[in-house]
Scaffold this active site. Structure first.
Site, mmCIF file in Angstrom:
data_model
loop_
_atom_site.group_PDB
_atom_site.id
_atom_site.type_symbol
_atom_site.label_atom_id
_atom_site.label_comp_id
_atom_site.label_asym_id
_atom_site.label_seq_id
_atom_site.Cartn_x
_atom_site.Cartn_y
_atom_site.Cartn_z
ATOM 1 N N LYS A 52 73.885 13.701 7.224
ATOM 2 C CA LYS A 52 74.289 13.982 8.609
ATOM 3 C C LYS A 52 73.145 13.649 9.568
ATOM 4 O O LYS A 52 73.344 12.992 10.586
ATOM 5 C CB LYS A 52 74.702 15.466 8.748
ATOM 6 C CG LYS A 52 76.021 15.772 8.028
ATOM 7 C CD LYS A 52 76.330 17.268 7.954
ATOM 8 C CE LYS A 52 77.583 17.507 7.124
ATOM 9 N NZ LYS A 52 77.956 18.929 7.005
ATOM 10 N N GLN A 96 75.129 24.636 7.454
ATOM 11 C CA GLN A 96 75.738 24.087 6.234
ATOM 12 C C GLN A 96 76.222 25.220 5.335
ATOM 13 O O GLN A 96 75.502 26.184 5.069
ATOM 14 C CB GLN A 96 74.716 23.197 5.501
ATOM 15 C CG GLN A 96 75.294 22.415 4.333
ATOM 16 C CD GLN A 96 76.350 21.392 4.715
ATOM 17 O OE1 GLN A 96 76.371 20.877 5.834
ATOM 18 N NE2 GLN A 96 77.260 21.092 3.796
ATOM 19 N N ASP A 119 81.234 21.966 14.102
ATOM 20 C CA ASP A 119 81.921 22.025 12.806
ATOM 21 C C ASP A 119 83.378 22.456 12.976
ATOM 22 O O ASP A 119 84.171 22.358 12.037
ATOM 23 C CB ASP A 119 81.215 23.027 11.879
ATOM 24 C CG ASP A 119 80.432 22.328 10.783
ATOM 25 O OD1 ASP A 119 80.833 21.233 10.379
ATOM 26 O OD2 ASP A 119 79.414 22.898 10.355
HETATM 27 N N1 GUN Z 1 80.199 22.542 3.441
HETATM 28 C C1 GUN Z 1 81.139 21.704 2.976
HETATM 29 N N2 GUN Z 1 81.676 20.978 3.982
HETATM 30 C C2 GUN Z 1 81.059 21.377 5.114
HETATM 31 C C3 GUN Z 1 81.190 20.988 6.486
HETATM 32 O O1 GUN Z 1 81.995 20.144 6.879
HETATM 33 N N3 GUN Z 1 80.350 21.642 7.345
HETATM 34 C C4 GUN Z 1 79.474 22.577 6.940
HETATM 35 N N4 GUN Z 1 78.718 23.163 7.865
HETATM 36 N N5 GUN Z 1 79.338 22.968 5.683
HETATM 37 C C5 GUN Z 1 80.132 22.356 4.773
#
Ligand code: GUN
Length: 294
Positions: A52, A96, A119
Site C-alpha cells: 500500500k 491494518q 478503509d
Molecule cells: N486486512 C485485510 N484486508 C484489509 C483491508 O482492506 N484493510 C485493512 N485495514 N486491513 C485489512
C-alpha cells in the site's frame, strides 16, 4: 473465457490518479497523505501494508507508516488514532487488520474520523454504503466493482452468489451488487458457514464471488457454464521451492473452473491489485473532500 486482469485495470486507475496528482503539484497544492498503522509483525499484514505504501509513493501520494508493538494496549492505539484524526495534513487513516487479541477492532475502527476512513470500515461509511449514498467503500469490494466497470461487465438482473460474510469483503460485496447503480442491480445470495445447500446455490450463480479464505474451495462442479467468477482468496501456502517460502492460493480451483467461465479473476494478479486501487481512490476522495482540491 476471458481473464479479468487486475494488473491492467489497476494500472489504468493508478495512471488516472497520477495524472490528477501531477496537476495538483503543478498548481502548488500538497499531495494526498495516507497514514498506515501496522501493529505487530504479522507477515501477511507486513506485505500488504508495504505494498500500500509503495503504491502511494509510486503515484505521488505522501504516506506515513506507523509501526506499533504487538503488545500495545487499546488506550495507546486510540491515542495514535486521535493524533492522526487531529493532524490536518493526514487525509486518510488505515489501521491494518487483524489486530492483536487484547484490542477490540470495532473500538479502533469507530475512533477513526469518518472523513478520513479510507478503509470504509467505520459504521458511518458502512451505513451510507448500505443506503446507496456516496461513501468510502471497503477497498476490496470497491476494487471488485472497479474491475467490473473496467471490463464493462453487465450485472443488471443477474443472480449473484457471494461466499463469505466478513465485514471487510463478503457483506459489503453483497450490498454493492444488490444496490441500484450501473454495476449492481443483481439478485444476491450471501452464503456462509451455516448455508445448507451451498453447492446448489453456487450452481445457480451468474456471478460467483468466493471470499471465504479456503484455498481451492470452489471446484468446477459448483460453477455454472458461462459464469463470472471473482476470486478474493489470498491464502499463503508453504512452498520451500519458492524464494519467499510460500505460494499464494485463491479460493477457486482456477485450472478446472476457468474453462467453464465467461470471465474469471486470477490469483495473484486479480482482486488483490484492485484492493490497492480501491484504497488509492478512497484516499484521493478523502483528500478532495477535505482540501477542496481535485
Ligand atoms: N486486512 C485485510 N484486508 C484489509 C483491508 O482492506 N484493510 C485493512 N485495514 N486491513 C485489512
Amino acid at each position: 473465457m476471458e481473464i479479468l486482469d487486475g494488473k491492467i485495470a489497476s494500472l489504468s486507475i493508478k495512471q488516472q490518479l497520477k495524472n490528477q496528482i501531477d496537476t495538483l503539484i503543478n498548481n502548488n497544492h500538497r499531495p494526498p497523505h495516507l497514514a498506515a498503522v501496522l501493529v505487530g509483525t504479522n507477515g501477511a499484514s507486513e506485505t500488504y501494508v508495504a505494498s500500500k505504501v509503495k503504491n502511494c509513493e509510486a503515484i505521488g501520494f505522501r504516506s506515513t507508516l506507523i509501526r506499533l508493538p504487538d503488545n500495545i494496549d487499546e488506550p495507546a492505539l486510540l491515542n495514535t488514532i486521535e493524533k492522526l484524526n487531529n493532524d490536518d495534513e493526514v487525509d486518510g487513516i488505515l489501521v491494518q487488520l487483524p489486530l492483536p487479541k487484547q484490542i477490540n477492532e470495532q473500538h479502533i475502527i469507530s475512533a477513526i474520523d469518518p472523513a478520513k476512513d479510507v478503509d470504509g470500515f467505520h459504521p458511518v461509511s458502512v451505513g451510507k454504503m448500505v443506503q446507496g449514498s456516496p461513501s468510502f467503500i471497503s477497498a476490496t469490494p470497491y476494487g471488485i466493482m472497479l474491475l467490473l466497470e473496467h471490463y464493462k461487465i453487465e450485472t443488471k438482473g443477474k443472480q449473484a452468489v457471494v461466499i463469505g460474510r466478513s465485514n471487510i469483503v463478503g457483506r459489503p460485496m453483497s450490498i454493492l451488487l444488490s444496490n441500484n447503480h450501473p454495476y449492481g442491480n443483481c439478485t444476491v445470495t450471501l452464503c456462509h458457514s451455516h448455508t445448507k445447500n451451498l453447492k446448489e446455490l453456487c450452481q445457480q450463480a451468474d456471478i460467483l464471488v468466493a471470499a471465504l479464505g479456503k484455498p481451492q474451495f470452489v471446484t468446477a462442479d459448483m460453477v455454472k457454464e458461462g459464469a463470472i467468477v471473482i476470486d478474493v482468496g489470498i491464502t499463503r501456502i508453504e512452498d520451500a521451492t519458492t524464494k519467499s517460502g510460500y505460494r499464494i492460493k485463491g479460493d477457486v480451483a482456477f485450472d478446472e473452473v476457468a474453462p467453464k467461465t465467461s470471465y474469471i479473476t486470477p490469483v495473484p494478479g486479480g482482486v488483490g491489485l484492485m484492493t490497492i486501487a480501491g484504497l488509492l481512490k478512497n484516499t484521493m476522495l478523502a483528500y478532495s473532500q477535505r482540501s477542496g482540491n481535485d
